[in-house]
Design a protein around this motif. Sequence first.
Motif, PDB file in Angstrom:
ATOM      1  N   ASN A 236      47.777 -24.771 142.471  1.00  0.00           N
ATOM      2  CA  ASN A 236      46.470 -26.044 142.875  1.00  0.00           C
ATOM      3  C   ASN A 236      46.767 -26.002 141.137  1.00  0.00           C
ATOM      4  O   ASN A 236      45.436 -26.059 141.017  1.00  0.00           O
ATOM      5  CB  ASN A 236      46.077 -25.702 143.429  1.00  0.00           C
ATOM      6  CG  ASN A 236      46.622 -25.327 145.169  1.00  0.00           C
ATOM      7  OD1 ASN A 236      47.454 -26.986 144.953  1.00  0.00           O
ATOM      8  ND2 ASN A 236      46.000 -24.538 145.580  1.00  0.00           N
ATOM      9  N   ALA A 237      47.442 -25.401 139.836  1.00  0.00           N
ATOM     10  CA  ALA A 237      47.068 -26.274 138.935  1.00  0.00           C
ATOM     11  C   ALA A 237      46.695 -27.165 138.562  1.00  0.00           C
ATOM     12  O   ALA A 237      47.507 -27.766 138.794  1.00  0.00           O
ATOM     13  CB  ALA A 237      48.008 -25.163 137.604  1.00  0.00           C
ATOM     14  N   LEU A 238      46.164 -27.330 137.404  1.00  0.00           N
ATOM     15  CA  LEU A 238      44.675 -28.535 136.814  1.00  0.00           C
ATOM     16  C   LEU A 238      46.117 -28.932 135.430  1.00  0.00           C
ATOM     17  O   LEU A 238      46.089 -27.929 135.123  1.00  0.00           O
ATOM     18  CB  LEU A 238      43.497 -28.677 136.352  1.00  0.00           C
ATOM     19  CG  LEU A 238      43.017 -29.016 138.425  1.00  0.00           C
ATOM     20  CD1 LEU A 238      42.872 -28.498 139.097  1.00  0.00           C
ATOM     21  CD2 LEU A 238      41.103 -29.798 137.496  1.00  0.00           C
ATOM     22  N   LEU A 239      46.280 -29.394 136.038  1.00  0.00           N
ATOM     23  CA  LEU A 239      46.906 -30.316 133.959  1.00  0.00           C
ATOM     24  C   LEU A 239      45.692 -31.463 133.312  1.00  0.00           C
ATOM     25  O   LEU A 239      45.256 -31.987 133.888  1.00  0.00           O
ATOM     26  CB  LEU A 239      48.233 -31.297 134.361  1.00  0.00           C
ATOM     27  CG  LEU A 239      48.927 -30.546 135.132  1.00  0.00           C
ATOM     28  CD1 LEU A 239      50.663 -30.971 135.430  1.00  0.00           C
ATOM     29  CD2 LEU A 239      49.526 -28.926 134.245  1.00  0.00           C
ATOM     30  N   VAL A 240      45.489 -30.583 132.373  1.00  0.00           N
ATOM     31  CA  VAL A 240      44.681 -31.479 131.154  1.00  0.00           C
ATOM     32  C   VAL A 240      45.281 -32.459 129.928  1.00  0.00           C
ATOM     33  O   VAL A 240      45.951 -31.445 129.627  1.00  0.00           O
ATOM     34  CB  VAL A 240      43.425 -30.645 130.576  1.00  0.00           C
ATOM     35  CG1 VAL A 240      42.524 -31.585 129.582  1.00  0.00           C
ATOM     36  CG2 VAL A 240      42.904 -30.431 132.049  1.00  0.00           C
ATOM     37  N   THR A 241      44.998 -33.824 129.691  1.00  0.00           N
ATOM     38  CA  THR A 241      45.686 -34.624 128.331  1.00  0.00           C
ATOM     39  C   THR A 241      44.725 -34.939 127.698  1.00  0.00           C
ATOM     40  O   THR A 241      43.736 -35.732 128.554  1.00  0.00           O
ATOM     41  CB  THR A 241      47.074 -35.357 129.023  1.00  0.00           C
ATOM     42  OG1 THR A 241      47.057 -35.572 127.281  1.00  0.00           O
ATOM     43  CG2 THR A 241      46.604 -36.213 129.516  1.00  0.00           C
ATOM     44  N   ASP A 242      44.730 -34.347 126.338  1.00  0.00           N
ATOM     45  CA  ASP A 242      43.348 -35.054 125.405  1.00  0.00           C
ATOM     46  C   ASP A 242      44.099 -36.532 125.215  1.00  0.00           C
ATOM     47  O   ASP A 242      43.687 -37.191 123.875  1.00  0.00           O
ATOM     48  CB  ASP A 242      43.466 -34.004 123.861  1.00  0.00           C
ATOM     49  CG  ASP A 242      41.775 -34.261 123.697  1.00  0.00           C
ATOM     50  OD1 ASP A 242      41.004 -34.284 124.677  1.00  0.00           O
ATOM     51  OD2 ASP A 242      41.569 -34.756 122.517  1.00  0.00           O
ATOM     52  N   ASN A 243      45.700 -37.442 125.579  1.00  0.00           N
ATOM     53  CA  ASN A 243      45.981 -38.133 124.665  1.00  0.00           C
ATOM     54  C   ASN A 243      45.553 -39.246 125.682  1.00  0.00           C
ATOM     55  O   ASN A 243      47.095 -40.180 125.867  1.00  0.00           O
ATOM     56  CB  ASN A 243      47.248 -37.773 124.068  1.00  0.00           C
ATOM     57  CG  ASN A 243      48.104 -39.063 123.671  1.00  0.00           C
ATOM     58  OD1 ASN A 243      47.611 -38.735 122.416  1.00  0.00           O
ATOM     59  ND2 ASN A 243      49.156 -38.301 123.401  1.00  0.00           N
ATOM     60  N   ALA A 244      45.685 -39.650 126.726  1.00  0.00           N
ATOM     61  CA  ALA A 244      45.131 -40.412 128.388  1.00  0.00           C
ATOM     62  C   ALA A 244      45.183 -41.897 127.833  1.00  0.00           C
ATOM     63  O   ALA A 244      45.062 -43.076 127.807  1.00  0.00           O
ATOM     64  CB  ALA A 244      45.160 -39.789 129.307  1.00  0.00           C
ATOM     65  N   ALA A 245      44.036 -41.312 126.798  1.00  0.00           N
ATOM     66  CA  ALA A 245      43.393 -43.318 126.466  1.00  0.00           C
ATOM     67  C   ALA A 245      44.993 -43.821 125.373  1.00  0.00           C
ATOM     68  O   ALA A 245      44.747 -44.977 124.328  1.00  0.00           O
ATOM     69  CB  ALA A 245      42.608 -42.616 125.391  1.00  0.00           C
ATOM     70  N   GLU A 246      46.005 -43.358 124.809  1.00  0.00           N
ATOM     71  CA  GLU A 246      47.310 -43.218 124.164  1.00  0.00           C
ATOM     72  C   GLU A 246      48.276 -43.445 124.460  1.00  0.00           C
ATOM     73  O   GLU A 246      49.539 -44.561 124.476  1.00  0.00           O
ATOM     74  CB  GLU A 246      46.762 -42.596 122.412  1.00  0.00           C
ATOM     75  CG  GLU A 246      45.958 -42.610 122.143  1.00  0.00           C
ATOM     76  CD  GLU A 246      45.042 -43.445 121.555  1.00  0.00           C
ATOM     77  OE1 GLU A 246      46.175 -45.038 121.053  1.00  0.00           O
ATOM     78  OE2 GLU A 246      44.238 -43.876 121.028  1.00  0.00           O
ATOM     79  N   THR A 247      48.463 -42.916 126.059  1.00  0.00           N
ATOM     80  CA  THR A 247      49.541 -43.153 126.301  1.00  0.00           C
ATOM     81  C   THR A 247      49.613 -42.703 128.125  1.00  0.00           C
ATOM     82  O   THR A 247      48.282 -42.305 128.572  1.00  0.00           O
ATOM     83  CB  THR A 247      50.815 -41.710 126.433  1.00  0.00           C
ATOM     84  OG1 THR A 247      50.313 -40.574 126.790  1.00  0.00           O
ATOM     85  CG2 THR A 247      50.590 -41.871 124.435  1.00  0.00           C
ATOM     86  N   ASP A 248      51.034 -43.105 128.597  1.00  0.00           N
ATOM     87  CA  ASP A 248      50.638 -42.541 130.378  1.00  0.00           C
ATOM     88  C   ASP A 248      51.309 -41.472 130.615  1.00  0.00           C
ATOM     89  O   ASP A 248      51.983 -41.403 132.212  1.00  0.00           O
ATOM     90  CB  ASP A 248      51.446 -44.221 130.947  1.00  0.00           C
ATOM     91  CG  ASP A 248      50.176 -45.608 130.454  1.00  0.00           C
ATOM     92  OD1 ASP A 248      49.554 -45.238 130.323  1.00  0.00           O
ATOM     93  OD2 ASP A 248      51.062 -46.588 130.224  1.00  0.00           O
ATOM     94  N   VAL A 249      51.455 -40.805 129.494  1.00  0.00           N
ATOM     95  CA  VAL A 249      52.523 -40.058 130.446  1.00  0.00           C
ATOM     96  C   VAL A 249      51.937 -39.239 131.151  1.00  0.00           C
ATOM     97  O   VAL A 249      52.655 -38.822 132.066  1.00  0.00           O
ATOM     98  CB  VAL A 249      53.046 -38.387 129.088  1.00  0.00           C
ATOM     99  CG1 VAL A 249      53.721 -37.381 129.201  1.00  0.00           C
ATOM    100  CG2 VAL A 249      53.853 -39.528 127.470  1.00  0.00           C
ATOM    101  N   LEU A 250      50.523 -38.145 131.640  1.00  0.00           N
ATOM    102  CA  LEU A 250      49.857 -37.453 132.569  1.00  0.00           C
ATOM    103  C   LEU A 250      50.018 -38.609 133.733  1.00  0.00           C
ATOM    104  O   LEU A 250      50.452 -37.847 134.683  1.00  0.00           O
ATOM    105  CB  LEU A 250      48.616 -36.576 132.524  1.00  0.00           C
ATOM    106  CG  LEU A 250      48.389 -36.210 132.931  1.00  0.00           C
ATOM    107  CD1 LEU A 250      49.199 -34.793 133.616  1.00  0.00           C
ATOM    108  CD2 LEU A 250      47.303 -35.527 132.550  1.00  0.00           C
TER     109      LEU A 250
END
Length: 286
Positions: A236-250
Motif C-alpha cells: 500500500n505504498a504511495l507514489l508521488v510525482t512532481d512532474n505530472a503536469a508535463e508527462t503521463d508517466v505516473l
Amino acid sequence: MRTGAFSQSSALSRRIARSRLAPVAAFPIRAMSVLKHDAQVVGKSARWLFTSREHHNFTYDLTPRNREHLAWFLSAVTGLDVSAFRNWLDEVEGDDALRTLVARGVATSDRRGLADEVVRYGRRIGWYALVRALRPKHVVESGIDKGLGSCLIASALLRNAADGHPGRLSALDINPDAGYLIQGPYREVVDVRRGDSLATIPALTEPVDLFIHDSWHSPEHESAEFTLMEDKLAENALLVTDNAAETDVLIQHAEKTGRRFLYFQERPENHWHPGDGTGIAWYGKG
C-alpha cells in the motif's frame, strides 16, 4: 441608463452578435482581456526579477483557496478527514524552527546568491501532510536540489517519532552539492545518497512506504524510476510525482499496476510562475 435605452442597447448587441460583424465588434473586448492578463503577469515577473535570487525550482506560497484544494485532494487520496489535513498544513506553516533553519541554511551557504532567504513552501506542504498522515517508516525522495522538500519531510518524520512512529528519509541526488539545507536535527532522520537514482534505487534495502519523484524530469527517466521502485515498495505504498503536469508517466504506471491516480495543480500567490503540480498513485477502492 433608462430602461428603454438599455433595451435598445441590448437589442442592438444581440443583432450584432448574430451578424458577420460579431468578430470585429468583439475584438476590442478580447484585446482588453488579453492586455489586462498580460499586464498582471509582466508586473509580477518584473517584481520577481528584482526581488528574488532564484534561478529554478521557484518557491512561492499557495493561495488560500488552493491550499484548501490541497487539503481535500489529500483527504481523497488517503481517506482521512479533511480537517486533519488542514491541521497538518497549519502545523508546518506555523513551524518557526523549520523556517529559521531554512533561512539560516540559505544565508550561510556559498550558494546563497541563487536562493531566497524568505521561506515559501508551495506544494511541498502537501508532502509534509502526507508524511504526518501515513506515518511511513521509510520515505524516498529522488532529486532534492537544495533540500527544501527534504527539510519538510524530515520535520514531519521528527514529529511522527515524537508521537511514537519513527521513520527515515532516503534523499537521492546526483549533484554533490545538493541537500545543503538539511542541517541540525533534520540530519538525524535523513540519509543523503549521492549518485544516479537509477543506481541508488536498486541499492535500497528497506521497504519504501512513500516515494517522491523529483529528479530528472524526462519521461524515460521518470518511468525507469517507478519501474525500479516497484520491487522496493511496502504494501500500500504511495507514489508521488512532481512532474505530472508535463508527462503521463505516473498515470500510465498507475493504470498498468492497478492503482488509482489523482492530480493537484498549484495556484501560486503573487508569483509569475503558473505553478507546478503533484500526481499521486495509490491502491484504493472505488
